[in-house]
Write a protein that holds these residues in place. Structure first.
Motif, short mmCIF file in Angstrom:
data_model
loop_
_atom_site.label_atom_id
_atom_site.label_comp_id
_atom_site.label_asym_id
_atom_site.label_seq_id
_atom_site.Cartn_x
_atom_site.Cartn_y
_atom_site.Cartn_z
N CYS A 160 51.41 -27.97 38.76
CA CYS A 160 50.37 -27.04 39.15
C CYS A 160 51.02 -25.70 39.48
O CYS A 160 50.28 -24.47 38.23
N SER A 215 54.23 -36.54 45.88
CA SER A 215 52.80 -35.66 45.97
C SER A 215 53.46 -33.97 46.00
O SER A 215 52.47 -33.22 44.79
N ALA A 255 43.15 -31.88 47.77
CA ALA A 255 43.89 -31.01 47.41
C ALA A 255 42.47 -29.30 47.24
O ALA A 255 41.60 -29.87 47.51
N LEU A 267 49.87 -21.36 47.54
CA LEU A 267 50.55 -22.73 47.18
C LEU A 267 51.78 -22.77 47.90
O LEU A 267 52.56 -23.97 47.81
N ASN A 286 47.15 -36.75 45.15
CA ASN A 286 46.43 -36.01 45.51
C ASN A 286 45.28 -35.13 45.85
O ASN A 286 44.91 -33.95 46.29
N HIS A 312 52.68 -31.82 42.82
CA HIS A 312 52.25 -30.21 43.34
C HIS A 312 52.72 -29.05 41.89
O HIS A 312 52.21 -27.79 41.84
N TRP A 346 54.42 -32.17 54.68
CA TRP A 346 53.01 -31.51 54.34
C TRP A 346 54.06 -30.14 54.46
O TRP A 346 54.37 -29.28 53.63
N GLN A 363 58.24 -26.03 49.15
CA GLN A 363 56.97 -25.90 47.34
C GLN A 363 56.74 -24.70 47.07
O GLN A 363 56.65 -24.84 45.82
N ILE A 414 46.53 -27.28 49.04
CA ILE A 414 47.24 -28.53 47.63
C ILE A 414 47.02 -28.61 45.98
O ILE A 414 45.67 -28.12 46.33
N ALA A 415 47.65 -28.67 45.43
CA ALA A 415 46.92 -28.63 44.18
C ALA A 415 47.35 -30.14 43.49
O ALA A 415 47.96 -31.85 43.39
#
Ligand code: FAD
Length: 380
Positions: free
Chosen positions: A96, A88, A165, A116, A161, A92, A42, A51, A122-123
């Motif tokens: 989100c 995931s 999260a 984020l 998540n 996110h 991640w 992200q 993490i959302a």
């Protein structure tokens, strides 16, 4: 009509492919078996910029558009075998980060978006409930305003998540029985009083993407964490679904491309006896079908991405893309497994996992049946 990517988009796609191959494929078989989410993967993705692709530079993102998102995700899918991790990240970003960016106050954006985008936070998006799956607007979770906060009561399920999260995007009814127009959307932080995160839910595929139920027992959420206006939750959810349906399968283009190349090589080299299996028309036709589905999927995803880049409404095109690409992705994984024969069924060859991962695509973000309902309701 020029449908080609720009040189910069091609470069971004190539560097995403290179990054994914180098960083994201460690122990995928073992992590799939154990159901392990890779926090380091991640962070590597966040450091690469994944992200933050759609996040403006002033909040720490790359400030790029939906076409870049599709191109970069296609590169990632071509290079990365950990479909759960990418799923995931898609949840996110698309369900989100996007609603906060589009509907959040400046204060909310400053508070949540940089973390984020950087990988620190993490959302998770919480809409589905045990008794209102496809009929999303029949949800039962309520939010009642008291002074400077809301009290949330109810439960959510299948929340991607959730076990890891820090922040939850939660939809609840502020006006009971008013369906679409009675919904509101809240940003709920991990550790909020009255928020319960359930045990990890075991899944058939996408096993490296963690999932859990949520419970709200007089869960106290500051009124400042209302996303958009009270009653705007329905509009907010459908706009976030448009982004998700248009882009969540972009990485599958890369997966389909990789599987096709692997199958071509296998068809040319596998000789049970004296003849390469590719010389059989039944196998050659499977390869032709895989190529056709890949190319039609590309057209549909990039059309949806282009419309979102132009900030145009794309309810029809994103549902068409979701429906068609998910079914093509599943069919191509099935073809690949069949072309590999018994070897395809064995864990070591990593095709059975691809098929298990792919099968979820006709369920999440609205099932294929629901996409057909949306498409036909627009047509009729
Ligand atoms: C891997 C995965 C990740 C997910 N992640 C999230 C997440 O992060 N957040 C979240 O909120 N949800 C998430 N979901 C939930 C997902 O959105 C729901 O599973 C989906 O909307 C279907 O709801 P359901 O499972 O309750 O099925 P049901 O609604 O019970 O449907 C069962 C069957 O009936 C069909 N059906 C139902 N209603 C109709 C209708 N009106 N017309 C025609 N057919 C119909 C469906 O297509 C399906 O085949 C996830 C699901 C999966 C599988």
């Amino acid at each position: 009509m020029d449908l080609s990517l720009t040189d910069q988009q091609e470069e971004s796609k190539t560097s995403a492919l290179d990054f994914a191959r180098r960083k994201l494929n460690d122990s995928v078989i073992e992590r799939d078996r154990a159901g392990d989410f890779s926090r380091s993967g991640w962070q590597d993705c966040a450091d690469f910029g994944l992200q933050g692709i759609l996040v403006p530079e002033k909040y720490g993102g790359l400030g790029l558009d939906a076409l870049y998102y599709a191109a970069i995700m296609e590169g990632i899918g071509r290079g990365c075998k950990d479909n759960g991790l990418i799923f995931s990240i898609n949840a996110h970003v698309l369900t989100c980060i996007i609603p906060i960016l589009l509907h959040g106050t400046e204060e909310l954006k400053k508070r949540y978006i940089p973390g984020l985008a950087s990988g620190e936070l993490i959302a998770a998006n919480a809409m589905t409930e045990p008794d209102s799956g496809s009929d999303v607007y029949a949800l039962r979770t309520t939010a009642v305003k008291e002074d400077d906060h809301y009290l949330l009561n109810g439960s959510k399920t299948f929340v991607t998540n959730a076990p890891v999260a820090d922040v939850f995007i939660v939809y609840a009814a502020t006006k009971k029985g008013a369906g679409f127009f009675g919904l509101s959307c809240f940003i709920v932080e991990k550790g909020s009083p009255g928020l319960l995160v359930g045990q990890k839910i075991e899944k058939m595929g996408l096993r490296t993407s963690p999932m859990a139920e949520l419970g709200f027992n007089n869960c106290r959420v500051p009124a400042a964490n209302l996303l958009g206006e009270e009653g705007a939750g329905g509009i907010l959810f459908s706009s976030s679904m448009e982004w998700e349906r248009g882009l969540i399968l972009a990485h599958c283009l890369g997966v389909m491309d990789r599987l096709l190349d692997d199958c071509l090589e296998y068809a040319n080299t596998r000789k049970p006896g004296s003849q390469a299996i590719g010389s059989h028309q039944s196998i050659a036709h499977k390869l032709a079908e895989m190529k056709m589905r890949l190319e039609t999927s590309r057209l549909m995803i990039y059309k949806a991405a282009w419309l979102k880049t132009k900030r145009k409404s794309a309810a029809l095109e994103t549902s068409l893309a979701k429906l068609s690409v998910s079914e093509s992705y599943i069919d191509n994984c099935r073809n690949a497994l069949q072309i590999y024969g018994g070897y395809g069924y064995m864990v070591e060859y990593e095709l059975e996992r691809e098929l298990r991962d792919a099968l979820a695509s006709s369920l999440y973000s609205g099932t294929s049946e629901i996409q057909k309902n949306i498409i036909s309701s627009i047509l009729l």
